[in-house]
Design a protein around this motif. Structure first.
Motif, PDB file in Angstrom:
ATOM      1  N   ARG A 171      -9.588  -8.977  -1.407  1.00  0.00           N
ATOM      2  CA  ARG A 171      -9.904  -7.556  -1.486  1.00  0.00           C
ATOM      3  C   ARG A 171      -9.285  -6.915  -2.731  1.00  0.00           C
ATOM      4  O   ARG A 171      -8.227  -7.338  -3.193  1.00  0.00           O
ATOM      5  N   VAL A 172      -9.926  -5.851  -3.225  1.00  0.00           N
ATOM      6  CA  VAL A 172      -9.363  -5.150  -4.380  1.00  0.00           C
ATOM      7  C   VAL A 172      -8.116  -4.360  -3.983  1.00  0.00           C
ATOM      8  O   VAL A 172      -7.258  -4.082  -4.825  1.00  0.00           O
ATOM      9  N   ASP A 173      -7.992  -4.005  -2.702  1.00  0.00           N
ATOM     10  CA  ASP A 173      -6.765  -3.359  -2.230  1.00  0.00           C
ATOM     11  C   ASP A 173      -5.878  -4.408  -1.562  1.00  0.00           C
ATOM     12  O   ASP A 173      -5.527  -4.314  -0.398  1.00  0.00           O
ATOM     13  N   ALA A 174      -5.502  -5.410  -2.350  1.00  0.00           N
ATOM     14  CA  ALA A 174      -4.824  -6.598  -1.813  1.00  0.00           C
ATOM     15  C   ALA A 174      -3.334  -6.406  -1.598  1.00  0.00           C
ATOM     16  O   ALA A 174      -2.688  -7.283  -1.037  1.00  0.00           O
ATOM     17  N   PHE A 175      -2.787  -5.272  -2.011  1.00  0.00           N
ATOM     18  CA  PHE A 175      -1.342  -5.086  -1.948  1.00  0.00           C
ATOM     19  C   PHE A 175      -0.967  -3.995  -0.951  1.00  0.00           C
ATOM     20  O   PHE A 175      -1.664  -2.992  -0.808  1.00  0.00           O
ATOM     21  N   GLU A 176       0.149  -4.218  -0.269  1.00  0.00           N
ATOM     22  CA  GLU A 176       0.686  -3.252   0.676  1.00  0.00           C
ATOM     23  C   GLU A 176       2.191  -3.119   0.461  1.00  0.00           C
ATOM     24  O   GLU A 176       2.840  -4.014  -0.074  1.00  0.00           O
ATOM     25  N   SER A 177       2.715  -1.981   0.895  1.00  0.00           N
ATOM     26  CA  SER A 177       4.164  -1.834   0.993  1.00  0.00           C
ATOM     27  C   SER A 177       4.588  -2.385   2.343  1.00  0.00           C
ATOM     28  O   SER A 177       3.992  -2.043   3.369  1.00  0.00           O
ATOM     29  N   ALA A 178       5.612  -3.234   2.353  1.00  0.00           N
ATOM     30  CA  ALA A 178       5.959  -3.998   3.551  1.00  0.00           C
ATOM     31  C   ALA A 178       6.201  -3.118   4.770  1.00  0.00           C
ATOM     32  O   ALA A 178       5.784  -3.443   5.878  1.00  0.00           O
ATOM     33  N   ASP A 179       6.845  -1.992   4.601  1.00  0.00           N
ATOM     34  CA  ASP A 179       7.112  -1.089   5.711  1.00  0.00           C
ATOM     35  C   ASP A 179       6.319   0.204   5.593  1.00  0.00           C
ATOM     36  O   ASP A 179       6.675   1.219   6.200  1.00  0.00           O
ATOM     37  N   GLY A 180       5.263   0.165   4.796  1.00  0.00           N
ATOM     38  CA  GLY A 180       4.321   1.276   4.749  1.00  0.00           C
ATOM     39  C   GLY A 180       4.734   2.479   3.943  1.00  0.00           C
ATOM     40  O   GLY A 180       4.046   3.500   3.967  1.00  0.00           O
ATOM     41  N   ALA A 181       5.826   2.407   3.223  1.00  0.00           N
ATOM     42  CA  ALA A 181       6.338   3.580   2.513  1.00  0.00           C
ATOM     43  C   ALA A 181       5.841   3.577   1.064  1.00  0.00           C
ATOM     44  O   ALA A 181       6.490   3.023   0.178  1.00  0.00           O
ATOM     45  N   LEU A 182       4.702   4.206   0.810  1.00  0.00           N
ATOM     46  CA  LEU A 182       4.189   4.314  -0.548  1.00  0.00           C
ATOM     47  C   LEU A 182       5.026   5.299  -1.356  1.00  0.00           C
ATOM     48  O   LEU A 182       5.526   6.298  -0.823  1.00  0.00           O
ATOM     49  N   VAL A 183       5.139   5.030  -2.645  1.00  0.00           N
ATOM     50  CA  VAL A 183       5.818   5.956  -3.545  1.00  0.00           C
ATOM     51  C   VAL A 183       4.896   7.123  -3.885  1.00  0.00           C
ATOM     52  O   VAL A 183       5.308   8.283  -3.874  1.00  0.00           O
ATOM     53  N   ALA A 184       3.625   6.812  -4.182  1.00  0.00           N
ATOM     54  CA  ALA A 184       2.692   7.852  -4.621  1.00  0.00           C
ATOM     55  C   ALA A 184       1.264   7.350  -4.489  1.00  0.00           C
ATOM     56  O   ALA A 184       1.020   6.162  -4.238  1.00  0.00           O
ATOM     57  N   ARG A 185       0.336   8.272  -4.656  1.00  0.00           N
ATOM     58  CA  ARG A 185      -1.085   7.951  -4.789  1.00  0.00           C
ATOM     59  C   ARG A 185      -1.586   8.538  -6.106  1.00  0.00           C
ATOM     60  O   ARG A 185      -1.069   9.555  -6.575  1.00  0.00           O
ATOM     61  N   VAL A 186      -2.596   7.857  -6.690  1.00  0.00           N
ATOM     62  CA  VAL A 186      -3.230   8.366  -7.902  1.00  0.00           C
ATOM     63  C   VAL A 186      -4.645   8.781  -7.527  1.00  0.00           C
ATOM     64  O   VAL A 186      -5.439   7.964  -7.065  1.00  0.00           O
ATOM     65  N   GLU A 187      -4.935  10.066  -7.713  1.00  0.00           N
ATOM     66  CA  GLU A 187      -6.217  10.635  -7.286  1.00  0.00           C
ATOM     67  C   GLU A 187      -6.861  11.365  -8.455  1.00  0.00           C
ATOM     68  O   GLU A 187      -6.361  12.399  -8.898  1.00  0.00           O
ATOM     69  N   GLU A 188      -7.951  10.787  -8.986  1.00  0.00           N
ATOM     70  CA  GLU A 188      -8.651  11.367 -10.136  1.00  0.00           C
ATOM     71  C   GLU A 188      -7.692  11.665 -11.292  1.00  0.00           C
ATOM     72  O   GLU A 188      -7.754  12.715 -11.924  1.00  0.00           O
ATOM     73  N   GLY A 189      -6.801  10.704 -11.544  1.00  0.00           N
ATOM     74  CA  GLY A 189      -5.879  10.827 -12.661  1.00  0.00           C
ATOM     75  C   GLY A 189      -4.628  11.625 -12.383  1.00  0.00           C
ATOM     76  O   GLY A 189      -3.733  11.699 -13.227  1.00  0.00           O
ATOM     77  N   ALA A 190      -4.537  12.235 -11.183  1.00  0.00           N
ATOM     78  CA  ALA A 190      -3.350  13.009 -10.821  1.00  0.00           C
ATOM     79  C   ALA A 190      -2.464  12.175  -9.915  1.00  0.00           C
ATOM     80  O   ALA A 190      -2.937  11.549  -8.959  1.00  0.00           O
ATOM     81  N   VAL A 191      -1.164  12.160 -10.192  1.00  0.00           N
ATOM     82  CA  VAL A 191      -0.198  11.390  -9.414  1.00  0.00           C
ATOM     83  C   VAL A 191       0.407  12.309  -8.356  1.00  0.00           C
ATOM     84  O   VAL A 191       1.037  13.321  -8.683  1.00  0.00           O
TER      85      VAL A 191
END
Length: 311
Positions: A171-191
């Motif tokens: 899958r193109v979304d092949a990576f996960e954070s082990a305990d689900g805690a993302l640092v950020a999302r990038v949405e239409e060039g905005a972090v």
């Protein structure tokens, strides 16, 4: 704080993001590391006009990542981060060992400026290549106000180097954070920051200055039904310096494997218990071999390698 006019340095190391196939419909039968980092940037019109500088540090399939390349990459990252005009670094990498390189750089450098690793699951020649978007997003992360530390940016998500794991082979979304805690999302060039930018205590480049041929040898063994100690004893006979056991569950080990690991420890090798589970820590318990905490087996191996180098 980052300012939008500071330079972002792009370091290329190869990988699928730089791979090509004979036909656009072939998403798996490609050859990695065929395009240079300048080619990757040329394929992202949205980056035109941004203050960027590109350098090719390596050109390999990341399944072949090695200590010499890590050493060279860490030194290059450190060199560019020391430049006052540089606001952040982006590293293009293969997905196979990306989490290992990210953790290695995190532990060696713990930078105050952002170091963003990115990659792709499809080659550059694919009908719907994911590399250009990931590269665009990674640059935006590297330029985000307040960004710092080593992170991984793929599929619109930003992961801490300590948590990120590759959890899918295709899958193109092949990576996960082990305990689900993302640092950020990038949405239409905005972090959009979700947590905190990672920080840590740097071990420093001095610990990896030793020639790679003289680095300690650290291997990983897997617990499974019917596991015994023969592999461990063979490693000890070969002069191994450390062993990480990828145990089942909370780092549990078959009795014959556990016995062999204790023999290895008594012979002078360092031993850590991790888990082959996708997430969750291994806890230190009385009478058990030392635990690796929340580190995956490959990251526990890096931690042990760096500890041995430091000692």
């Amino acid at each position: 704080m980052q300012t939008l006019d500071r330079l972002t340095v792009i370091l290329g190391t190869g990988g699928t993001i730089a791979g090509t196939a004979r036909t656009a419909g072939d998403g798996v039968g490609y050859t990695a590391a065929q395009l240079r980092v300048d080619d990757l940037l040329a394929a992202v019109p949205g980056l035109a006009g941004q203050p960027l500088e590109a350098h090719q540090v390596a050109q390999l399939d990341s399944k072949d990542m090695d200590g010499a390349t890590w050493q060279r990459l860490a030194q290059a990252v450190d060199e560019h981060l020391r430049r006052p005009e540089v606001g952040g670094i982006v590293i293009t990498h293969g997905t196979d060992t990306l989490e290992e390189t990210a953790y290695f750089l995190h532990r060696v450098l713990a930078p105050e400026k952002p170091v963003v690793l990115t990659a792709a699951m499809r080659p550059a020649t694919a009908l719907a290549a994911d590399g250009p978007q990931n590269l665009f997003d990674a640059v935006q992360v590297a330029r985000a106000p307040g960004a710092a530390g080593v992170v991984v940016a793929l599929a619109g998500r930003v992961h801490d180097a300590t948590q990120v794991r590759k959890v899918h082979s295709y899958r193109v979304d092949a990576f996960e954070s082990a305990d689900g805690a993302l640092v950020a999302r990038v949405e239409e060039g905005a972090v959009r920051l979700l947590g905190r930018w990672p920080a840590g205590d740097a071990l420093g480049l001095a610990h990896i200055a030793r020639p790679v041929a003289l680095w300690p040898r650290v291997d990983i063994v897997l617990n499974h039904a019917g596991a015994d100690g023969r592999i461990v004893r063979a490693l000890v006979a070969a002069g191994v310096d450390g062993i990480v056991a990828a145990g089942t569950g909370n780092g549990t080990l078959a009795a014959p494997l556990d016995a062999a690991l204790r023999e290895a420890e008594a012979a002078g090798a360092r031993v850590l218990r991790s888990t082959r589970c996708d997430a969750g820590p291994v806890m230190n318990l009385p009478g058990q071999l030392p635990a690796a905490g929340a580190l995956s087996p490959v990251k526990a191996r890096i931690e042990m390698l760096l500890a041995l180098l430091a000692s």
